[in-house]
Design a protein around this motif. Structure first.
Motif, short mmCIF file in Angstrom:
data_model
loop_
_atom_site.label_atom_id
_atom_site.label_comp_id
_atom_site.label_asym_id
_atom_site.label_seq_id
_atom_site.Cartn_x
_atom_site.Cartn_y
_atom_site.Cartn_z
N LYS A 112 8.24 93.00 17.65
CA LYS A 112 9.02 91.83 17.28
C LYS A 112 8.12 90.59 17.32
CE LYS A 112 11.94 94.81 19.52
NZ LYS A 112 11.89 95.57 20.79
N PHE A 113 8.24 89.77 16.26
CA PHE A 113 7.41 88.58 16.13
C PHE A 113 8.26 87.34 15.88
CE2 PHE A 113 5.03 92.21 14.47
CZ PHE A 113 3.82 92.11 15.14
N ILE A 114 7.78 86.20 16.37
CA ILE A 114 8.28 84.90 15.93
C ILE A 114 7.24 84.33 14.98
CG2 ILE A 114 8.80 82.53 16.62
CD1 ILE A 114 9.84 83.61 19.28
N PHE A 115 7.68 83.93 13.79
CA PHE A 115 6.79 83.40 12.75
C PHE A 115 7.36 82.04 12.36
CE2 PHE A 115 4.88 84.69 8.32
CZ PHE A 115 4.21 83.48 8.27
N THR A 116 6.70 80.97 12.83
CA THR A 116 7.30 79.64 12.72
C THR A 116 6.34 78.60 12.17
OG1 THR A 116 8.29 77.82 14.02
CG2 THR A 116 6.69 79.21 15.15
N ASN A 117 6.90 77.61 11.48
CA ASN A 117 6.12 76.44 11.05
C ASN A 117 5.98 75.42 12.17
OD1 ASN A 117 5.50 77.26 8.45
ND2 ASN A 117 7.20 76.17 7.49
N GLY A 118 6.60 75.68 13.32
CA GLY A 118 6.41 74.84 14.50
C GLY A 118 5.20 75.32 15.27
N ASP A 119 4.98 74.74 16.45
CA ASP A 119 3.84 75.18 17.24
C ASP A 119 4.27 76.15 18.34
OD1 ASP A 119 4.96 73.57 19.20
OD2 ASP A 119 3.26 72.19 19.34
N ARG A 120 3.27 76.79 18.96
CA ARG A 120 3.54 77.82 19.96
C ARG A 120 4.34 77.29 21.15
NH1 ARG A 120 1.82 82.69 21.85
NH2 ARG A 120 0.50 82.97 20.00
N ARG A 121 4.01 76.11 21.63
CA ARG A 121 4.70 75.56 22.78
C ARG A 121 6.18 75.37 22.50
NH1 ARG A 121 3.00 69.90 25.55
NH2 ARG A 121 3.64 69.16 23.49
N HIS A 122 6.50 74.88 21.30
CA HIS A 122 7.89 74.71 20.92
C HIS A 122 8.59 76.07 20.84
CE1 HIS A 122 11.50 73.61 18.79
NE2 HIS A 122 11.12 74.19 17.68
N ALA A 123 7.91 77.06 20.26
CA ALA A 123 8.50 78.40 20.14
C ALA A 123 8.75 79.01 21.51
CB ALA A 123 7.58 79.30 19.31
N GLU A 124 7.79 78.85 22.41
CA GLU A 124 7.95 79.42 23.75
C GLU A 124 9.07 78.74 24.52
OE1 GLU A 124 4.06 78.99 25.42
OE2 GLU A 124 3.34 80.92 24.59
N ARG A 125 9.14 77.41 24.44
CA ARG A 125 10.20 76.69 25.14
C ARG A 125 11.57 77.07 24.61
NH1 ARG A 125 7.79 70.49 25.30
NH2 ARG A 125 6.34 70.76 27.03
N THR A 126 11.67 77.18 23.29
CA THR A 126 12.95 77.52 22.67
C THR A 126 13.39 78.92 23.05
OG1 THR A 126 12.46 76.09 20.77
CG2 THR A 126 14.16 77.76 20.47
N ALA A 127 12.47 79.89 22.89
CA ALA A 127 12.81 81.28 23.19
C ALA A 127 13.10 81.48 24.68
CB ALA A 127 11.69 82.20 22.73
N ARG A 128 12.38 80.76 25.52
CA ARG A 128 12.62 80.87 26.97
C ARG A 128 14.01 80.33 27.32
NH1 ARG A 128 8.42 78.37 28.49
NH2 ARG A 128 7.11 80.21 28.79
N GLN A 129 14.38 79.21 26.72
CA GLN A 129 15.71 78.63 26.99
C GLN A 129 16.82 79.57 26.51
OE1 GLN A 129 16.58 76.07 28.75
NE2 GLN A 129 18.76 75.95 28.21
N LEU A 130 16.57 80.26 25.40
CA LEU A 130 17.55 81.22 24.89
C LEU A 130 17.58 82.50 25.71
CD1 LEU A 130 16.84 80.90 21.05
CD2 LEU A 130 18.96 80.26 22.20
N GLY A 131 16.55 82.72 26.54
CA GLY A 131 16.47 83.94 27.35
C GLY A 131 15.98 85.14 26.57
N ILE A 132 15.18 84.89 25.51
CA ILE A 132 14.72 86.00 24.66
C ILE A 132 13.20 86.09 24.55
CG2 ILE A 132 16.84 85.93 23.29
CD1 ILE A 132 15.30 84.48 21.09
N LEU A 133 12.46 85.18 25.18
CA LEU A 133 11.01 85.14 25.00
C LEU A 133 10.34 86.46 25.34
CD1 LEU A 133 8.41 83.57 24.37
CD2 LEU A 133 8.44 82.73 26.74
N GLU A 134 10.77 87.08 26.41
CA GLU A 134 10.10 88.30 26.89
C GLU A 134 10.24 89.48 25.93
OE1 GLU A 134 13.69 90.10 29.70
OE2 GLU A 134 12.20 88.76 30.57
N HIS A 135 11.13 89.37 24.95
CA HIS A 135 11.35 90.49 24.04
C HIS A 135 10.41 90.48 22.83
CE1 HIS A 135 14.70 91.14 26.58
NE2 HIS A 135 15.45 90.18 26.08
N PHE A 136 9.57 89.45 22.72
CA PHE A 136 8.68 89.33 21.56
C PHE A 136 7.24 89.73 21.92
CE2 PHE A 136 12.24 86.72 20.32
CZ PHE A 136 12.39 87.07 18.99
N ASP A 137 6.61 90.39 20.95
CA ASP A 137 5.23 90.84 21.15
C ASP A 137 4.23 89.74 20.86
OD1 ASP A 137 5.37 94.00 21.52
OD2 ASP A 137 6.88 93.43 20.05
N ALA A 138 4.54 88.84 19.93
CA ALA A 138 3.60 87.78 19.56
C ALA A 138 4.32 86.65 18.85
CB ALA A 138 2.49 88.34 18.67
#
Length: 235
Positions: A112-138
């Motif tokens: 599973k990947f997150i592919f975003t036009n945002g930056d990594r820090r934003h993606a990590e903060r967002t996914a962590r708040q949603l409680g889903i960050l740990e489910h992504f490989d990259a």
């Protein structure tokens, strides 16, 4: 709105690729609206423009260059790190953790990947708040893309090469149909994620993509239910 998918249509998928903003979290959470306001303020401060003119220019840059950042870099040579830091200085507590989505993503077979036009820090903060960050490989962000945003073809090719993703074994989830055109041409299955009970407002018309309807295989306004249906085994 969601028509639950036939799991057989996804039996071949080994790579699950998700856009971030307005895709992994619902449009009505208004998280991206905070970023949008920050971008308008950045443009206004940079060019000494009143808010209305700054917002108009911001949207013009978005449409012409794919992202406001790309437009400001091309026209005004701004520092991308400064821009990304300032526009992502937002309140993530607006996001509500989504354990149902997390469980559905966790059960998907493959990477599973997150592919975003945002930056990594934003993606990590967002996914962590949603409680889903740990489910992504990259996470493949705008920096990994060489600051060249979706929907540029070379950006998808760069992602696919970096992570050895083969188009016909992948599916991409996006909230903008224009960003599904290249994945479709690469052989990916495509899923458009739209707001709940989708009725576009005037402010959203500029970002709709009727010309890309043929690039969309599935449409859903409930990502968690859609993914859950894919992995559910009939009793």
């Amino acid at each position: 709105m969601t028509t639950l998918p036939d799991p057989a249509r996804f039996a071949h998928v080994t790579d699950w690729v998700f856009d971030l903003d307005n895709t992994l979290y619902p449009h009505h959470s208004n998280l991206f609206a905070q970023i949008d306001v920050k971008m308008t303020a950045y443009v206004g401060e940079l060019l000494t423009l009143p808010r209305d003119e700054a917002r108009k220019l911001q949207k013009e840059l978005y449409l012409e260059y794919g992202t406001t950042l790309n437009g400001l870099m091309t026209r005004h040579g701004i520092d991308p790190d400064d821009f990304l830091e300032k526009v992502h200085d937002i309140d993530y507590s607006w996001l509500v953790p989504d354990p149902v989505l997390g469980a559905a993503i966790r059960q998907l077979p493959g990477r599973k990947f997150i592919f975003t036009n945002g930056d990594r820090r934003h993606a990590e903060r967002t996914a962590r708040q949603l409680g889903i960050l740990e489910h992504f490989d990259a996470i493949f962000d705008i920096v990994a893309a060489g600051l060249n945003p979706k929907p540029a073809r070379q950006t998808y090719e760069r992602f696919a090469e970096l992570h050895a993703v083969t188009g016909h074994n992948a599916v991409m989830f996006e909230d903008l149909a224009r960003n599904l055109a290249v994945p479709k041409s690469l052989g990916m299955t495509t899923v458009l994620v739209v707001p709940r009970n989708f009725e576009p407002t005037f402010s959203e018309i500029w970002e709709r993509d009727p010309a890309n309807e043929d690039d969309v295989d599935f449409v859903t306004d409930d990502l968690a239910s859609f993914l859950t249906a894919i992995v559910e085994v009939p009793a």
